[in-house]
Design a protein around this motif. Sequence first.
Motif, PDB file in Angstrom:
ATOM      1  N   GLY A  60       0.668  -1.409   0.138  1.00 38.37           N
ATOM      2  CA  GLY A  60      -0.082   0.116   0.449  1.00 38.37           C
ATOM      3  C   GLY A  60       0.966   0.894   0.470  1.00 38.37           C
ATOM      4  O   GLY A  60       0.370   2.241  -0.907  1.00 38.37           O
ATOM      5  N   LEU A  61       2.244   1.367   1.036  1.00 39.39           N
ATOM      6  CA  LEU A  61       2.984   2.591   0.745  1.00 39.39           C
ATOM      7  C   LEU A  61       3.230   2.205  -0.683  1.00 39.39           C
ATOM      8  O   LEU A  61       3.943   3.792  -0.922  1.00 39.39           O
ATOM      9  CB  LEU A  61       3.736   2.082   1.531  1.00 39.39           C
ATOM     10  N   LEU A  62       3.678   0.934  -1.158  1.00 44.80           N
ATOM     11  CA  LEU A  62       4.501   1.611  -2.798  1.00 44.80           C
ATOM     12  C   LEU A  62       3.630   1.995  -3.849  1.00 44.80           C
ATOM     13  O   LEU A  62       3.616   2.778  -4.549  1.00 44.80           O
ATOM     14  CB  LEU A  62       5.246   0.345  -3.134  1.00 44.80           C
ATOM     15  N   VAL A 114      -8.359  -7.916   6.823  1.00 41.33           N
ATOM     16  CA  VAL A 114      -7.304  -7.440   7.569  1.00 41.33           C
ATOM     17  C   VAL A 114      -6.263  -6.741   6.305  1.00 41.33           C
ATOM     18  O   VAL A 114      -5.855  -5.418   6.599  1.00 41.33           O
ATOM     19  CB  VAL A 114      -6.732  -7.978   8.965  1.00 41.33           C
ATOM     20  N   GLY A 115      -5.698  -7.521   5.836  1.00 38.54           N
ATOM     21  CA  GLY A 115      -4.450  -7.095   4.584  1.00 38.54           C
ATOM     22  C   GLY A 115      -5.006  -6.022   3.618  1.00 38.54           C
ATOM     23  O   GLY A 115      -4.513  -5.249   3.738  1.00 38.54           O
ATOM     24  N   LEU A 116      -6.554  -6.446   3.335  1.00 39.63           N
ATOM     25  CA  LEU A 116      -7.033  -5.241   2.932  1.00 39.63           C
ATOM     26  C   LEU A 116      -7.401  -3.832   3.308  1.00 39.63           C
ATOM     27  O   LEU A 116      -6.808  -2.382   3.102  1.00 39.63           O
ATOM     28  CB  LEU A 116      -8.229  -5.284   1.996  1.00 39.63           C
ATOM     29  N   LEU A 117      -7.881  -3.264   4.271  1.00 40.17           N
ATOM     30  CA  LEU A 117      -7.379  -2.504   5.158  1.00 40.17           C
ATOM     31  C   LEU A 117      -5.513  -1.509   5.772  1.00 40.17           C
ATOM     32  O   LEU A 117      -5.842  -0.526   5.248  1.00 40.17           O
ATOM     33  CB  LEU A 117      -7.820  -2.812   7.164  1.00 40.17           C
ATOM     34  N   ALA A 118      -4.762  -3.200   6.101  1.00 35.50           N
ATOM     35  CA  ALA A 118      -3.388  -2.632   5.632  1.00 35.50           C
ATOM     36  C   ALA A 118      -2.435  -2.069   4.508  1.00 35.50           C
ATOM     37  O   ALA A 118      -2.558  -1.059   4.918  1.00 35.50           O
ATOM     38  CB  ALA A 118      -2.611  -3.801   6.444  1.00 35.50           C
ATOM     39  N   ALA A 119      -3.809  -2.690   3.696  1.00 38.21           N
ATOM     40  CA  ALA A 119      -3.558  -1.636   1.877  1.00 38.21           C
ATOM     41  C   ALA A 119      -3.410  -0.319   1.852  1.00 38.21           C
ATOM     42  O   ALA A 119      -2.714   0.441   1.883  1.00 38.21           O
ATOM     43  CB  ALA A 119      -3.189  -2.655   0.937  1.00 38.21           C
ATOM     44  N   ILE A 120      -4.941  -0.214   1.667  1.00 38.04           N
ATOM     45  CA  ILE A 120      -5.536   0.864   2.169  1.00 38.04           C
ATOM     46  C   ILE A 120      -4.488   2.570   2.699  1.00 38.04           C
ATOM     47  O   ILE A 120      -4.789   2.984   3.004  1.00 38.04           O
ATOM     48  CB  ILE A 120      -6.749   0.905   2.399  1.00 38.04           C
ATOM     49  N   VAL A 121      -4.703   1.512   4.464  1.00 34.49           N
ATOM     50  CA  VAL A 121      -3.896   2.641   5.436  1.00 34.49           C
ATOM     51  C   VAL A 121      -2.771   3.033   4.633  1.00 34.49           C
ATOM     52  O   VAL A 121      -1.774   4.259   4.870  1.00 34.49           O
ATOM     53  CB  VAL A 121      -3.659   2.486   6.722  1.00 34.49           C
ATOM     54  N   GLY A 122      -1.731   2.128   3.543  1.00 34.12           N
ATOM     55  CA  GLY A 122      -0.285   2.282   3.580  1.00 34.12           C
ATOM     56  C   GLY A 122      -0.477   3.160   2.186  1.00 34.12           C
ATOM     57  O   GLY A 122      -0.073   4.224   2.214  1.00 34.12           O
ATOM     58  N   ALA A 123      -1.705   2.633   1.888  1.00 30.69           N
ATOM     59  CA  ALA A 123      -2.177   3.998   0.121  1.00 30.69           C
ATOM     60  C   ALA A 123      -2.031   5.117   0.632  1.00 30.69           C
ATOM     61  O   ALA A 123      -1.943   6.207  -0.164  1.00 30.69           O
ATOM     62  CB  ALA A 123      -2.846   3.560  -0.394  1.00 30.69           C
ATOM     63  N   VAL A 124      -3.073   5.305   1.871  1.00 29.91           N
ATOM     64  CA  VAL A 124      -3.369   6.870   1.828  1.00 29.91           C
ATOM     65  C   VAL A 124      -2.520   7.374   2.908  1.00 29.91           C
ATOM     66  O   VAL A 124      -2.254   8.873   2.693  1.00 29.91           O
ATOM     67  CB  VAL A 124      -4.799   6.781   3.370  1.00 29.91           C
ATOM     68  N   LEU A 125      -1.133   6.406   3.266  1.00 35.77           N
ATOM     69  CA  LEU A 125      -0.267   7.517   4.071  1.00 35.77           C
ATOM     70  C   LEU A 125       0.900   7.342   2.982  1.00 35.77           C
ATOM     71  O   LEU A 125       1.836   8.781   3.467  1.00 35.77           O
ATOM     72  CB  LEU A 125       0.799   6.120   4.853  1.00 35.77           C
ATOM     73  N   ALA A 126       0.482   7.079   2.210  1.00 35.02           N
ATOM     74  CA  ALA A 126       1.871   7.519   1.109  1.00 35.02           C
ATOM     75  C   ALA A 126       1.408   8.884   0.264  1.00 35.02           C
ATOM     76  O   ALA A 126       1.996   9.504  -0.113  1.00 35.02           O
ATOM     77  CB  ALA A 126       2.137   6.400  -0.224  1.00 35.02           C
TER      78      ALA A 126
END
Length: 126
Positions: A60-62, A114-126
């Motif tokens: 997600g961060l990427l 939770v994996g999808l939520l983690a990817a979304i959080v990472g994308a939002v932080l990016a």
Amino acid sequence: MDWSEAMSVLLVALGAAVGAPLRFLVDKHMVDRLLRSTRLSSPLPWGTFAVNVLGSFVLGLLTGVTDQTVTLLVGVGFCGAFTTYSTFAAETTALAASGRRAAALLNVVLNLGVGLLAAIVGAVLA
């Protein structure tokens, strides 16, 4: 294979060389020690869950990274070796086959949700 393709393969291999051993350490040592130190039983494969959620967050961060080198090294190489859909599928199947269908369903819901939520959080932080 030209120079660019060779470098791409090397970047993926280098990322995987870090991701695979780290997955082993998280799955086998850190989670096992946590469960033993807290005297909890392990109704679910928490090690696989941990690496899949962490890897989803990193991917997600990427989403904010446009550099192909970073994407190949971290996204494809590291995360590809660190996370594991096949182990998740095998462990879920084993839970269901042993009669623990509720645990198998919970494992699916937690890993995917939770994996999808983690990817979304990472994308939002990016």
